[in-house]
Every structure is written in C-alpha cells, then in structure tokens.
Design a protein around this motif. Structure first.
Motif, short mmCIF file in Angstrom:
data_model
loop_
_atom_site.label_atom_id
_atom_site.label_comp_id
_atom_site.label_asym_id
_atom_site.label_seq_id
_atom_site.Cartn_x
_atom_site.Cartn_y
_atom_site.Cartn_z
N TYR A 76 0.85 -1.19 0.00
CA TYR A 76 0.00 0.00 0.00
C TYR A 76 0.89 1.24 0.00
CZ TYR A 76 -3.68 -3.28 0.92
OH TYR A 76 -4.55 -4.33 0.81
N GLU A 77 0.65 2.10 -0.99
CA GLU A 77 1.45 3.31 -1.13
C GLU A 77 0.57 4.54 -1.02
OE1 GLU A 77 4.88 2.30 -4.19
OE2 GLU A 77 2.92 1.52 -4.89
N HIS A 78 1.00 5.44 -0.17
CA HIS A 78 0.33 6.71 0.09
C HIS A 78 1.42 7.77 -0.01
CE1 HIS A 78 -1.14 9.90 2.88
NE2 HIS A 78 -2.30 9.63 2.30
N LYS A 79 1.05 9.02 -0.18
CA LYS A 79 2.09 10.05 -0.31
C LYS A 79 2.95 10.16 0.94
CE LYS A 79 -0.94 13.99 0.67
NZ LYS A 79 -1.43 15.26 0.13
N TYR A 80 2.43 9.73 2.11
CA TYR A 80 3.21 9.83 3.35
C TYR A 80 3.74 8.50 3.86
CZ TYR A 80 1.34 14.56 3.55
OH TYR A 80 1.00 15.86 3.26
N THR A 81 3.19 7.39 3.40
CA THR A 81 3.62 6.09 3.92
C THR A 81 3.64 5.01 2.84
OG1 THR A 81 1.39 5.38 4.50
CG2 THR A 81 2.65 6.50 6.23
N THR A 82 4.45 4.00 3.07
CA THR A 82 4.44 2.77 2.27
C THR A 82 4.46 1.62 3.25
OG1 THR A 82 5.67 3.83 0.46
CG2 THR A 82 5.67 1.42 0.51
N CYS A 101 -3.16 -10.40 10.93
CA CYS A 101 -2.71 -9.34 10.03
C CYS A 101 -1.33 -8.86 10.47
CB CYS A 101 -3.72 -8.20 10.07
SG CYS A 101 -3.46 -6.95 8.83
N ASP A 102 -0.35 -9.01 9.59
CA ASP A 102 1.02 -8.55 9.84
C ASP A 102 1.28 -7.32 8.97
OD1 ASP A 102 1.79 -10.68 11.62
OD2 ASP A 102 1.87 -11.99 9.86
N ILE A 103 1.65 -6.24 9.60
CA ILE A 103 1.88 -4.97 8.90
C ILE A 103 3.35 -4.58 9.05
CG2 ILE A 103 1.28 -2.50 8.81
CD1 ILE A 103 -1.15 -4.21 8.19
N GLU A 104 3.93 -4.11 7.95
CA GLU A 104 5.28 -3.55 8.02
C GLU A 104 5.32 -2.24 7.25
OE1 GLU A 104 9.99 -4.52 7.28
OE2 GLU A 104 8.51 -5.96 6.54
N TYR A 105 5.56 -1.16 7.97
CA TYR A 105 5.76 0.13 7.33
C TYR A 105 7.22 0.22 6.92
CZ TYR A 105 1.16 1.91 8.45
OH TYR A 105 -0.20 2.10 8.49
N THR A 106 7.44 0.48 5.64
CA THR A 106 8.81 0.51 5.12
C THR A 106 9.27 1.92 4.77
OG1 THR A 106 7.95 0.03 2.90
CG2 THR A 106 8.70 -1.84 4.23
N LYS A 107 8.32 2.86 4.75
CA LYS A 107 8.69 4.23 4.38
C LYS A 107 7.72 5.23 4.99
CE LYS A 107 10.29 6.13 0.05
NZ LYS A 107 10.12 6.06 -1.40
N PHE A 108 8.29 6.27 5.56
CA PHE A 108 7.52 7.41 6.04
C PHE A 108 8.06 8.65 5.35
CE2 PHE A 108 7.20 4.42 9.62
CZ PHE A 108 5.83 4.38 9.78
N ASN A 109 7.20 9.39 4.67
CA ASN A 109 7.60 10.59 3.95
C ASN A 109 7.03 11.81 4.65
OD1 ASN A 109 8.77 9.02 1.84
ND2 ASN A 109 6.75 8.74 0.96
N GLY A 110 7.90 12.65 5.15
CA GLY A 110 7.46 13.86 5.82
C GLY A 110 7.74 13.83 7.31
N ILE A 112 6.14 15.20 9.93
CA ILE A 112 5.03 14.96 10.86
C ILE A 112 4.73 13.47 10.98
CG2 ILE A 112 2.56 15.33 11.26
CD1 ILE A 112 2.97 18.16 10.11
N ILE A 113 4.65 12.75 9.86
CA ILE A 113 4.34 11.32 9.92
C ILE A 113 5.48 10.55 10.58
CG2 ILE A 113 5.19 10.66 7.63
CD1 ILE A 113 1.93 9.39 9.17
N LEU A 119 6.65 8.54 18.01
CA LEU A 119 6.06 8.81 19.32
C LEU A 119 4.78 8.02 19.62
CD1 LEU A 119 6.50 12.69 19.51
CD2 LEU A 119 7.93 10.92 20.56
N PHE A 120 4.03 7.70 18.58
CA PHE A 120 2.73 7.05 18.77
C PHE A 120 2.56 5.84 17.85
CE2 PHE A 120 2.17 11.64 19.54
CZ PHE A 120 1.83 11.60 20.89
N PRO A 121 3.45 4.86 17.93
CA PRO A 121 3.31 3.69 17.04
C PRO A 121 2.00 2.94 17.26
CG PRO A 121 4.96 3.27 18.74
CD PRO A 121 4.57 4.72 18.84
N SER A 122 1.44 3.03 18.46
CA SER A 122 0.18 2.33 18.73
C SER A 122 -0.98 2.89 17.90
CB SER A 122 -0.17 2.40 20.22
OG SER A 122 -0.39 3.74 20.61
N PHE A 123 -0.87 4.13 17.44
CA PHE A 123 -1.91 4.73 16.59
C PHE A 123 -2.14 3.87 15.34
CE2 PHE A 123 -2.78 7.30 12.81
CZ PHE A 123 -4.00 7.84 13.15
N PHE A 124 -1.06 3.40 14.73
CA PHE A 124 -1.15 2.61 13.50
C PHE A 124 -1.80 1.26 13.79
CE2 PHE A 124 2.13 5.73 12.90
CZ PHE A 124 1.93 6.18 11.61
#
Length: 143
Positions: A76-82, A101-110, A112-113, A119-124
């Motif tokens: 999943y690709e978004h302008k701020y995350t992959t 469900c196993d999630i892996e964030y590989t990219k954060f752009n910006g 703020i994100i 600071l708030f990984p539990s949000f995701f």
C-alpha cells in the motif's frame, strides 16, 4: 515499523475469506471507504493495482501474493507512507476463524508522519484493529 494483530471471528473461514476478498464489502469493513478503482493487471490476482479512495486519503494497492483462502499480501502506497500487509485466515473450528494481520511500514515521507510513527506507534496498530473488528462484526452478522 512492524506489528501483528490477531482476532477470532465466530464465522466459518470460507465466509470470512468471502467478506475479505469482495471489494463490495469494503464500505462495511473499512471506515471512510469510498471506492476501489482497478488500474492494471487482472483484478484480485498477483500484480494487480488499484486506487483505493477514502474520505481522507487515497492509496495505491498492489497485490503481491493472493493465495486465498490461506494468505494474502499487498503493498500500500500513500504520499506519506508505504507499507505491506500480510493476512492469514486459520480455521479454528467449523464456525471460528483466526484472522491474523502482519503490517510492516517501510517508508515514512514527511516530518510529521515520522514523528507520529516514532512517538505514537500504537496509533497505527489501533487503526488496523479497528478495521479488523469492523470485519469481524460484518462477517458474524451479515446474514
């Protein structure tokens, strides 16, 4: 950032997989979902790309491996995350399914994100669990 979520759904695995794999159900199982527009490849198969439109964001989904009813993986690709999402459905009994469900964030752009992720990984994780519980409710009560 990686995390896993798991819930039990009181419904047969075949029903849970049908709910998950039918794009028409996204409006019931993902809050804010508006539409899914096929872009390329064969819909539902490995390599297929779709634009997913929500009230507050747009994503490009690329199916990496659709081996349902056992596993499903997409990018999943978004302008701020992959991120990638790998899903498994395990039959615990005739009427109970474990949804993993196993999630892996590989990219954060910006900036703020990146700060939010640090600071708030539990949000995701809370967002993923919210959608998993919406799917659970729909799968258990759709009939």
């Amino acid at each position: 950032m990686k995390f896993s979520c798991s819930i039990e759904i009181d419904s047969p695995r075949s029903n849970v997989v049908d709910v998950f794999s039918n794009p028409e159900n996204l409006k019931y199982i993902q809050e804010g979902f508006i539409s899914k527009e096929h872009i390329s490849g064969t819909a539902g198969e490995d390599g297929a790309k779709s634009k997913m439109i929500y009230e507050k964001l747009e994503l490009i989904e690329t199916i990496v491996n659709n081996n349902l009813p056992d596993k499903f993986m997409a990018l999943y690709e978004h302008k701020y995350t992959t991120n990638t999402m790998a899903v498994q459905f395990i039959a615990l009994s005739d009427n109970k399914t474990q949804y993993i469900c196993d999630i892996e964030y590989t990219k954060f752009n910006g900036l703020i994100i990146k700060i939010l992720a640090k600071l708030f990984p539990s949000f995701f994780k809370k967002q993923v669990l919210k959608w998993m519980y919406l799917m659970k409710d729909y799968a258990e009560n759709k009939n």
